[in-house]
Every structure is written in structure tokens, then in C-alpha cells.
Scaffold this motif. Structure first.
Motif, short mmCIF file in Angstrom:
data_model
loop_
_atom_site.label_atom_id
_atom_site.label_comp_id
_atom_site.label_asym_id
_atom_site.label_seq_id
_atom_site.Cartn_x
_atom_site.Cartn_y
_atom_site.Cartn_z
N UNK A 1 0.74 -1.22 0.21
CA UNK A 1 -0.02 -0.08 -0.13
C UNK A 1 0.80 1.39 0.08
N UNK A 2 2.20 1.22 0.58
CA UNK A 2 2.80 2.39 0.57
C UNK A 2 3.56 2.72 -0.80
N UNK A 3 4.06 3.80 -0.82
CA UNK A 3 4.83 4.17 -2.23
C UNK A 3 5.95 3.16 -2.48
N UNK A 4 6.15 2.88 -3.61
CA UNK A 4 7.36 2.04 -4.00
C UNK A 4 8.34 3.14 -4.80
N UNK A 5 9.49 2.83 -4.36
CA UNK A 5 10.84 3.50 -4.72
C UNK A 5 11.30 2.83 -5.75
N UNK A 6 10.95 2.78 -6.90
CA UNK A 6 11.71 2.04 -8.06
C UNK A 6 11.00 0.80 -8.55
N UNK A 7 11.41 -0.23 -9.52
CA UNK A 7 10.80 -1.14 -10.23
C UNK A 7 10.74 -2.31 -9.22
N UNK A 8 11.72 -2.48 -8.29
CA UNK A 8 11.73 -3.59 -7.46
C UNK A 8 10.89 -3.41 -6.10
N UNK A 9 9.81 -4.14 -5.88
CA UNK A 9 9.03 -3.91 -4.50
C UNK A 9 9.66 -4.67 -3.37
N UNK A 10 8.67 -4.43 -2.46
CA UNK A 10 9.35 -4.91 -1.29
C UNK A 10 8.98 -6.49 -1.06
N UNK A 11 8.36 -7.04 -1.93
CA UNK A 11 8.29 -8.60 -2.16
C UNK A 11 9.40 -9.66 -2.93
N UNK A 12 10.07 -8.72 -3.78
CA UNK A 12 11.24 -9.22 -4.43
C UNK A 12 12.19 -10.25 -3.98
N UNK A 13 12.85 -9.46 -2.81
CA UNK A 13 13.88 -10.24 -2.29
C UNK A 13 13.49 -11.52 -1.47
N UNK A 14 12.39 -11.32 -0.29
CA UNK A 14 11.85 -12.51 0.02
C UNK A 14 11.31 -13.60 -1.02
N UNK A 15 10.88 -13.23 -1.80
CA UNK A 15 10.34 -14.16 -2.95
C UNK A 15 11.74 -14.90 -3.51
N UNK A 16 12.69 -14.08 -3.80
CA UNK A 16 13.82 -14.75 -4.38
C UNK A 16 14.46 -15.87 -3.13
N UNK A 17 14.52 -15.01 -2.12
CA UNK A 17 15.09 -16.15 -0.93
C UNK A 17 14.41 -17.26 -0.84
N UNK A 18 12.88 -17.21 -0.73
CA UNK A 18 12.27 -18.45 -0.39
C UNK A 18 12.41 -19.44 -1.48
N UNK A 19 12.22 -18.95 -2.71
CA UNK A 19 12.54 -19.68 -4.09
C UNK A 19 13.79 -20.38 -3.93
N UNK A 20 14.75 -19.63 -3.59
CA UNK A 20 16.22 -20.35 -3.55
C UNK A 20 16.16 -21.39 -2.49
N UNK A 21 15.66 -21.06 -1.44
CA UNK A 21 15.74 -21.92 -0.14
C UNK A 21 14.95 -23.45 -0.87
#
Length: 164
Positions: free
Chosen positions: A34-54
Motif C-alpha cells: 500500500x505504501x509508495x514504491x521507490x523503483x521497479x523492485x518492490x518489497x516482495x522481490x527479495x523475500x520471494x527470491x530467497x524463499x524460492x532459492x531455499x
């Protein structure tokens, strides 16, 4: 069945990685954007990447174990596995950590962090009564300044806030 599992104990590590991966992905997908995103990568990107790599690592490890792969004991370790645990050191480290947790809100991070760093050094065997507190204070203040001023992660400053 018991002997089969004992010979493939690394599957337990794989199972833990699957649980962690699913947990990280579940939490990542629940993040509100809901908050303003600063750039093309949102707050979900890194956790989704880490979870997928796990999950990927868990699958690769399980495949390797099921094909006969085994982890090797580290040959360079000079540890006597038959020796009992050093509970005094463990309890001293826990005490330093708990003291930090109890003091951080009262005296701020620079002082509570110094207690944590000095307590950890003492617990691990260092007994220099001049050097250890000075290094602990320097590490604590440096950590505070890096997090608070450079990274923008506010830490409680306590009575030293005006000085730092």
C-alpha cells in the motif's frame, strides 16, 4: 526404515529448508504494498527470491542425497566431539544477550551494545580489563552510527543521543 533414514540424515536438512522456504514465501506474499514504491523492485522481490532459492537448494540437496551423495566431515576441525558442552560459556553469552535486550530501551543501543560486545568477549575468554571495554564501546558506537546515520535504521540512542 530407521537405518535407511539414518544413512540419509541430510534429508532432515532438506526438510528444514523446505519448511523455511515455504514460510518465507508465505510471508512474502502477505506483504502489503500500500505504501509508495521507490523503483521497479518492490518489497516482495527479495523475500520471494530467497524463499524460492531455499526451495531449489532443498530439492537439489534431497536429489543428491537420494542418489547416494553424502556430506563429508570437515577434516580441518580440531574439535573433540566426545568432550562435553561448555555450558558456562553458553550461559555467559545468553546473559550478555539478555542484558542487551533488557538495557537497550533504558540506556540506548550504544551502552547496551557495549555491554553485549564486552560480555561476549569475556564469555569467550578475553580478560583484558582495559582493552576489551574500549573495543566494545568503539564497536557499539560504530554500529550505532552505521545503522542510525548511514542506513537510516533508527536505534534507541539513550542518554548519548545528544552526543552522537
Amino acid at each position: 526404515m530407521n537405518a535407511w533414514l539414518k544413512e540419509r540424515s541430510e534429508l532432515g536438512v532438506s526438510a528444514v529448508l523446505v519448511v523455511l522456504g515455504v514460510l518465507v514465501l508465505t510471508d512474502a506474499l502477505r506483504i502489503h504494498t500500500d505504501f509508495a514504491q521507490r523503483g521497479p523492485v518492490g518489497p516482495k522481490a527479495v523475500p520471494i527470491l530467497v524463499g524460492s532459492l531455499l526451495l531449489v537448494v532443498a530439492v537439489l540437496l534431497a536429489r543428491d542425497v537420494l542418489r547416494g551423495g553424502r556430506g563429508e566431515a570437515e577434516g580441518g576441525e580440531d574439535v573433540d566431539l566426545a568432550a562435553p558442552a561448555d555450558w558456562r560459556t553458553v550461559l555467559l553469552l545468553c546473559g550478555a544477550f539478555l542484558a542487551n535486550a533488557a538495557l537497550i530501551g533504558v540506556v540506548g543501543f550504544p551502552l547496551s551494545g557495549a555491554v553485549l560486545f564486552w560480555g561476549a568477549a569475556y564469555a569467550l575468554g578475553s580478560r583484558d580489563l582495559v582493552r576489551d571495554p574500549l573495543i566494545a564501546a568503539g564497536l557499539s558506537v560504530a554500529t550505532f552510527l552505521v545503522f542510525n546515520n548511514l542506513l537510516g535504521v533508527p536505534l534507541p540512542g539513550g542518554p548519548l543521543m545528544g552526543v552522537l
